[in-house]
Design an enzyme around this catalytic site. Structure first.
Site, PDB file in Angstrom:
ATOM      1  N   GLY A   1       0.733  -1.160   0.064  1.00 24.50           N
ATOM      2  CA  GLY A   1      -0.073  -0.072  -0.167  1.00 24.50           C
ATOM      3  C   GLY A   1       0.924   1.525   0.153  1.00 24.50           C
ATOM      4  O   GLY A   1       0.379   2.315  -0.353  1.00 24.50           O
TER       5      GLY A   1
ATOM      6  N   GLU B   1       4.404   4.432   5.676  1.00 22.44           N
ATOM      7  CA  GLU B   1       3.126   3.449   5.851  1.00 22.44           C
ATOM      8  C   GLU B   1       1.925   4.275   5.162  1.00 22.44           C
ATOM      9  O   GLU B   1       1.964   5.484   5.103  1.00 22.44           O
ATOM     10  CB  GLU B   1       2.810   3.254   7.430  1.00 22.44           C
ATOM     11  CG  GLU B   1       1.642   2.319   7.631  1.00 22.44           C
ATOM     12  CD  GLU B   1       2.262   0.952   7.011  1.00 22.44           C
ATOM     13  OE1 GLU B   1       1.897   0.674   5.898  1.00 22.44           O
ATOM     14  OE2 GLU B   1       2.340   0.003   7.708  1.00 22.44           O
ATOM     15  N   ASP B   2       0.904   3.454   4.703  1.00 21.21           N
ATOM     16  CA  ASP B   2      -0.050   4.237   4.012  1.00 21.21           C
ATOM     17  C   ASP B   2      -0.865   4.632   4.839  1.00 21.21           C
ATOM     18  O   ASP B   2      -1.703   5.888   4.905  1.00 21.21           O
ATOM     19  CB  ASP B   2      -0.600   3.115   2.923  1.00 21.21           C
ATOM     20  CG  ASP B   2      -1.069   1.812   3.299  1.00 21.21           C
ATOM     21  OD1 ASP B   2      -0.569   1.314   4.582  1.00 21.21           O
ATOM     22  OD2 ASP B   2      -1.456   0.963   2.496  1.00 21.21           O
TER      23      ASP B   2
ATOM     24  N   ASP C   1      -3.689   2.030  11.809  1.00 18.90           N
ATOM     25  CA  ASP C   1      -5.113   2.112  12.640  1.00 18.90           C
ATOM     26  C   ASP C   1      -4.779   1.708  14.062  1.00 18.90           C
ATOM     27  O   ASP C   1      -4.427   2.358  14.960  1.00 18.90           O
ATOM     28  CB  ASP C   1      -6.171   1.267  11.937  1.00 18.90           C
ATOM     29  CG  ASP C   1      -5.889   0.034  11.343  1.00 18.90           C
ATOM     30  OD1 ASP C   1      -5.093  -0.619  11.962  1.00 18.90           O
ATOM     31  OD2 ASP C   1      -6.386  -0.199  10.388  1.00 18.90           O
TER      32      ASP C   1
ATOM     33  N   GLY D   1      -2.072   0.152  15.103  1.00 16.32           N
ATOM     34  CA  GLY D   1      -0.622   0.219  15.478  1.00 16.32           C
ATOM     35  C   GLY D   1       0.179  -1.006  15.857  1.00 16.32           C
ATOM     36  O   GLY D   1       1.544  -0.876  15.984  1.00 16.32           O
TER      37      GLY D   1
ATOM     38  N   LEU E   1       2.998  -1.588  13.167  1.00 16.42           N
ATOM     39  CA  LEU E   1       3.996  -0.923  13.069  1.00 16.42           C
ATOM     40  C   LEU E   1       4.841  -0.856  14.657  1.00 16.42           C
ATOM     41  O   LEU E   1       5.912  -0.494  14.225  1.00 16.42           O
ATOM     42  CB  LEU E   1       3.416   0.673  12.759  1.00 16.42           C
ATOM     43  CG  LEU E   1       4.254   1.651  12.184  1.00 16.42           C
ATOM     44  CD1 LEU E   1       5.158   1.025  10.908  1.00 16.42           C
ATOM     45  CD2 LEU E   1       3.364   2.726  11.852  1.00 16.42           C
TER      46      LEU E   1
ATOM     47  N   LYS F   1      -5.600   6.667  11.597  1.00 22.44           N
ATOM     48  CA  LYS F   1      -7.012   6.673  12.127  1.00 22.44           C
ATOM     49  C   LYS F   1      -6.690   6.361  13.839  1.00 22.44           C
ATOM     50  O   LYS F   1      -6.766   5.448  14.421  1.00 22.44           O
ATOM     51  CB  LYS F   1      -7.575   5.339  11.737  1.00 22.44           C
ATOM     52  CG  LYS F   1      -8.036   5.321  10.336  1.00 22.44           C
ATOM     53  CD  LYS F   1      -8.840   3.762  10.013  1.00 22.44           C
ATOM     54  CE  LYS F   1      -9.125   3.724   8.721  1.00 22.44           C
ATOM     55  NZ  LYS F   1      -9.991   2.421   8.327  1.00 22.44           N
TER      56      LYS F   1
ATOM     57  N   PHE G   1     -13.490   2.711   5.906  1.00 19.26           N
ATOM     58  CA  PHE G   1     -12.832   2.018   5.015  1.00 19.26           C
ATOM     59  C   PHE G   1     -12.406   2.664   3.817  1.00 19.26           C
ATOM     60  O   PHE G   1     -13.503   3.126   3.019  1.00 19.26           O
ATOM     61  CB  PHE G   1     -13.548   0.746   4.643  1.00 19.26           C
ATOM     62  CG  PHE G   1     -13.074  -0.608   3.890  1.00 19.26           C
ATOM     63  CD1 PHE G   1     -11.642  -0.592   4.126  1.00 19.26           C
ATOM     64  CD2 PHE G   1     -13.786  -1.028   3.133  1.00 19.26           C
ATOM     65  CE1 PHE G   1     -10.868  -1.463   3.350  1.00 19.26           C
ATOM     66  CE2 PHE G   1     -12.847  -2.003   2.308  1.00 19.26           C
ATOM     67  CZ  PHE G   1     -11.706  -2.208   2.321  1.00 19.26           C
TER      68      PHE G   1
ATOM     69  N   ASP H   1      -6.289  -0.679  -0.905  1.00 13.67           N
ATOM     70  CA  ASP H   1      -7.001  -1.491  -1.823  1.00 13.67           C
ATOM     71  C   ASP H   1      -8.306  -1.851  -1.015  1.00 13.67           C
ATOM     72  O   ASP H   1      -8.379  -1.853   0.137  1.00 13.67           O
ATOM     73  CB  ASP H   1      -6.339  -2.487  -2.410  1.00 13.67           C
ATOM     74  CG  ASP H   1      -5.964  -3.772  -1.399  1.00 13.67           C
ATOM     75  OD1 ASP H   1      -6.389  -4.645  -1.417  1.00 13.67           O
ATOM     76  OD2 ASP H   1      -5.295  -3.460  -0.367  1.00 13.67           O
TER      77      ASP H   1
ATOM     78  N   ARG I   1      -6.268   0.497  -5.878  1.00 11.92           N
ATOM     79  CA  ARG I   1      -4.877   1.125  -5.487  1.00 11.92           C
ATOM     80  C   ARG I   1      -4.473   2.401  -6.327  1.00 11.92           C
ATOM     81  O   ARG I   1      -3.676   3.310  -5.811  1.00 11.92           O
ATOM     82  CB  ARG I   1      -3.925   0.018  -5.536  1.00 11.92           C
ATOM     83  CG  ARG I   1      -4.014  -1.025  -4.542  1.00 11.92           C
ATOM     84  CD  ARG I   1      -2.582  -1.874  -4.558  1.00 11.92           C
ATOM     85  NE  ARG I   1      -2.638  -3.129  -3.925  1.00 11.92           N
ATOM     86  CZ  ARG I   1      -2.494  -3.168  -2.477  1.00 11.92           C
ATOM     87  NH1 ARG I   1      -2.126  -2.189  -1.607  1.00 11.92           N
ATOM     88  NH2 ARG I   1      -2.550  -4.422  -2.046  1.00 11.92           N
TER      89      ARG I   1
END
Length: 176
Positions: free
Chosen positions: A44, A99-100, A103, A105, A108, A131, A152, A159, A165
């Site tokens: 992503g 990162e894209d 949420d 975490g 990550l 988020k 979403f 995607d 994408r």
């Protein structure tokens, strides 16, 4: 088969471009006189990483990682499997994980701990979308494009079943 849905624009392409320019300028200022090593989290983050790299005015190198979380469909187990590790060592480098979207975490936080053990000079996180309402793990994000509601989203690398994408904007998937 994907459920019947449509996409509504959340963040227009021009707004994304302007924000990425600002992030590039901020990173360039923060690392003035140095270089940065971007780690793109596949798949992503590819679009965001490339656009960001073009706007950073100091020397940039790049590598890629791909990971996935395993567990029940509705809940991440917090266990992260590396599908693709880095090609080169990061010892002594100023590393920025790209990162894209962030949420929970969990992934990550795991990646940051893993990479910190590899002795980079510095280690920061940059995300296009955050988020914060979904966060379950305390992870410090150093550079954020946009904080968004818990919806979403697709586009700009994100995607839905490998679709969308390539949209040049961030859109919300609305199920009909």
């Amino acid at each position: 088969m994907m459920e019947k849905h449509h996409i509504e624009v959340m963040i227009h392409e021009e707004v994304i471009d302007a924000r990425i320019q600002e992030l590039g300028e901020e990173i360039s200022r923060d690392y003035a006189g140095k270089s940065v090593h971007l780690i793109c989290i596949l798949k992503g983050s590819v679009y965001f990483t490339c656009e960001l790299a073009k706007r950073i005015t100091i020397p940039v190198t790049m590598d890629f990682m791909q990971c996935s979380s395993y567990g029940a469909a509705t809940k991440s187990s917090g266990v992260v499997k590396l599908a693709k590790d880095l090609d080169e060592a990061i010892t002594g480098l100023n590393v920025i994980i790209i990162e894209d979207i962030i949420d929970s975490g969990r992934t990550l936080a795991h990646l940051k701990n893993l990479l910190a053990q590899r002795n980079p000079e510095s280690l920061k996180i940059c995300t296009l979308l955050d988020k914060p309402d979904r966060r379950v793990t305390d992870v410090k994000v150093d550079y954020t494009g946009f904080s968004i509601e818990d919806k979403f989203v697709v586009g700009y690398g994100l995607d839905y079943a490998q679709q969308y994408r390539n949209l040049p904007y961030i859109g919300v998937v609305v199920f009909d």
